[in-house]
Design a protein around this motif. Structure first.
Motif, PDB file in Angstrom:
ATOM      1  N   SER A  70       4.597 -33.922  48.762  1.00  0.00           N
ATOM      2  CA  SER A  70       5.591 -33.920  49.832  1.00  0.00           C
ATOM      3  C   SER A  70       6.523 -35.126  49.720  1.00  0.00           C
ATOM      4  O   SER A  70       7.728 -35.014  49.982  1.00  0.00           O
ATOM      5  N   GLY A 129       9.869 -37.874  54.916  1.00  0.00           N
ATOM      6  CA  GLY A 129       8.827 -37.933  53.901  1.00  0.00           C
ATOM      7  C   GLY A 129       7.879 -39.104  54.059  1.00  0.00           C
ATOM      8  O   GLY A 129       6.814 -39.135  53.441  1.00  0.00           O
ATOM      9  N   ALA A 157       3.164 -27.388  58.234  1.00  0.00           N
ATOM     10  CA  ALA A 157       4.484 -27.264  57.631  1.00  0.00           C
ATOM     11  C   ALA A 157       5.234 -26.065  58.194  1.00  0.00           C
ATOM     12  O   ALA A 157       6.460 -26.097  58.330  1.00  0.00           O
ATOM     13  N   THR A 181      11.125 -29.035  53.663  1.00  0.00           N
ATOM     14  CA  THR A 181       9.905 -28.354  54.090  1.00  0.00           C
ATOM     15  C   THR A 181       9.831 -26.941  53.537  1.00  0.00           C
ATOM     16  O   THR A 181       8.754 -26.458  53.175  1.00  0.00           O
ATOM     17  N   LEU A 201       8.707 -27.213  50.042  1.00  0.00           N
ATOM     18  CA  LEU A 201       7.296 -27.591  50.027  1.00  0.00           C
ATOM     19  C   LEU A 201       6.405 -26.379  50.301  1.00  0.00           C
ATOM     20  O   LEU A 201       5.385 -26.167  49.635  1.00  0.00           O
ATOM     21  N   THR A 220       3.360 -24.742  48.146  1.00  0.00           N
ATOM     22  CA  THR A 220       1.975 -24.740  48.611  1.00  0.00           C
ATOM     23  C   THR A 220       1.451 -23.348  48.942  1.00  0.00           C
ATOM     24  O   THR A 220       0.236 -23.144  48.968  1.00  0.00           O
ATOM     25  N   VAL A 235       1.937 -34.279  55.722  1.00  0.00           N
ATOM     26  CA  VAL A 235       2.524 -35.269  54.836  1.00  0.00           C
ATOM     27  C   VAL A 235       1.774 -36.580  54.959  1.00  0.00           C
ATOM     28  O   VAL A 235       1.518 -37.065  56.066  1.00  0.00           O
TER      29      VAL A 235
END
Length: 419
Positions: free
Chosen positions: A147, A277, A285, A329, A332, A336, A415
């Motif tokens: 992240s 961050g 998230a 995000t 990210l 993930t 994060v």
């Protein structure tokens, strides 16, 4: 490529560049994305000068943008089939060469449709610099570092969107729009060569993934569809704002300040992503993305109330504060929510396609709205569209979670705090 050994400490930015090959990937991605910032300025000016037609210039940029979006799945398939290294080499050579050929073709007084076709090729083959940089980080770094790396990537992306146009403007002032186009093509090739030298090689889908039926692009699209819908909405406002800001500056009698307003938005976005961050978030998230997307929608809608710079500037800061973290995000989550190199590659590129596609639609719609209804209504409607996409994405998320239990965004680690 495997991750580095587990490390529970918070990384510095320098730590993010230490794994083997990452520094070259980062430099190549940075250089390559500068090309994206330079290209629109150079191409629009050069094509207009060559053809004496803004219509052809607009159609050429539209062909580039449409090609970029429609060919996204094909570029994703190539990136998995050939490996990141081979795909970056091939795509950067094709896209960069197409841009380099624009200048001699324009000087030859060929038919205007050839310029449009050439830019369509450049768009279809545009290298996924940012997407593959993020996958590279994901594959090389400890999971709780990713992240922070994506936050740095967001800052880099915003920076290239400022530096690119400035370099293009300098090239135009130095030797005309043709130099800006040539520089853009050369930078695209250079970035691709650097990234290719450090990227993963060979077919990315493992035998385990193949036997389990994982890593197919259609499957990744199905599993992340709610995210892609939300990201289209975020992209819509991003694209709309790029058109509406100059319209607002002109309407309020401050046309010369358009660049300053863009800089305010970009700096707010980059600063917010950097701070975002560094936080230790306790919420998932998914929740953060939905909230940030709604905040972006609200900020855009509130811009409809701005009648002067005194209100517009703080509202643009609000839009930027939501924009940078929302994009970060979303990328990210694209990483993930997927497992394996092939799936992560598809997820990263599809997320980019969703954002770029939404931005293209937003820019086109905003142009029509400004002409027919005015700047305020264009801001308001862009906010409403983003809010609607957020709601639809959330509904899909709930439906998917109810239908098929699987790893959801609630399982994504928050994060980690950083130095």
């Amino acid at each position: 490529m495997s991750r580095t050994a587990a490390d529970t400490s918070a990384p510095s930015y320098l730590d993010l560049l230490r794994p083997q090959g990452i520094a070259r990937l980062f430099l190549g991605s940075l250089i390559g994305r500068v090309s994206f910032g330079m290209m629109p300025v150079g191409v629009v000016l050069y094509v207009q000068q060559s053809t004496q037609s803004f219509y052809v210039a607009g159609m050429s940029m539209a062909a580039y943008s449409i090609g970029n979006v429609l060919a996204g799945p094909a570029r994703s398939w190539i990136s998995v089939r050939m490996g990141h290294s081979g795909a970056l080499l091939l795509l950067s050579l094709l896209s960069g060469s197409a841009l380099l050929l624009v200048v001699p073709l324009g000087q030859s007084d060929g038919p205007p449709w050839l310029l449009t076709a050439l830019l369509a090729v450049a768009g279809c083959t545009v290298p996924p610099f940012g997407a593959l940089m993020r996958v590279g980080w994901s594959r090389k770094l400890p999971e709780h570092w990713v992240s922070r790396a994506f936050g740095l990537d967001s800052v880099v992306e915003e920076s290239t969107l400022i530096v690119g146009p400035l370099l293009a403007a300098g090239a135009v002032a130095l030797s005309g729009a043709g130099l800006a186009v040539l520089f853009s093509g050369a930078v695209c090739v250079l970035g691709g060569l650097l990234m290719s030298s450090a990227a993963e090689k060979g077919h990315l889908a493992s035998e385990k993934d193949k036997s389990a039926g994982r890593g197919q692009i259609w499957q990744v699209a199905r599993e992340t569809r709610w995210l892609l819908v939300v990201f289209v909405g975020v992209g819509f406002t991003l694209g709309a704002v790029e058109v509406v800001i100059p319209g607002f500056a002109t309407e309020t009698g401050h046309a010369s300040l358009s660049g300053g307003l863009f800089a305010t938005l970009a700096l707010g976005s980059a600063f917010a992503a950097l701070i975002y961050g560094r936080r230790d978030w306790k919420t998932s998230a998914t929740t953060r993305l939905l909230v940030l997307s709604l905040l972006l929608a609200i900020g855009a809608a509130l811009m409809a109330t701005a009648t002067g710079l005194s209100l517009a500037v703080p509202l643009l800061v609000l839009v930027g504060i939501a924009m940078g973290p929302a994009v970060m995000t979303a990328y990210l989550l694209a990483d993930t929510l997927t497992e394996g190199a092939a799936a992560k590659t598809h997820g990263a590129i599809l997320a980019s396609v969703a954002c770029n596609g939404g931005a293209g639609i937003g820019a086109a719609v905003a142009g029509v709205l400004i002409a027919d209804l005015g700047v305020a209504q264009a801001f308001l409607i862009s906010g409403l569209v983003t809010a609607a996409a957020t709601g639809l994405g959330f509904a899909l998320f709930l439906r998917d979670r109810k239908e098929a239990p699987r790893k959801t965004a609630e399982e994504i680690p928050a994060v980690d705090p950083v130095r």
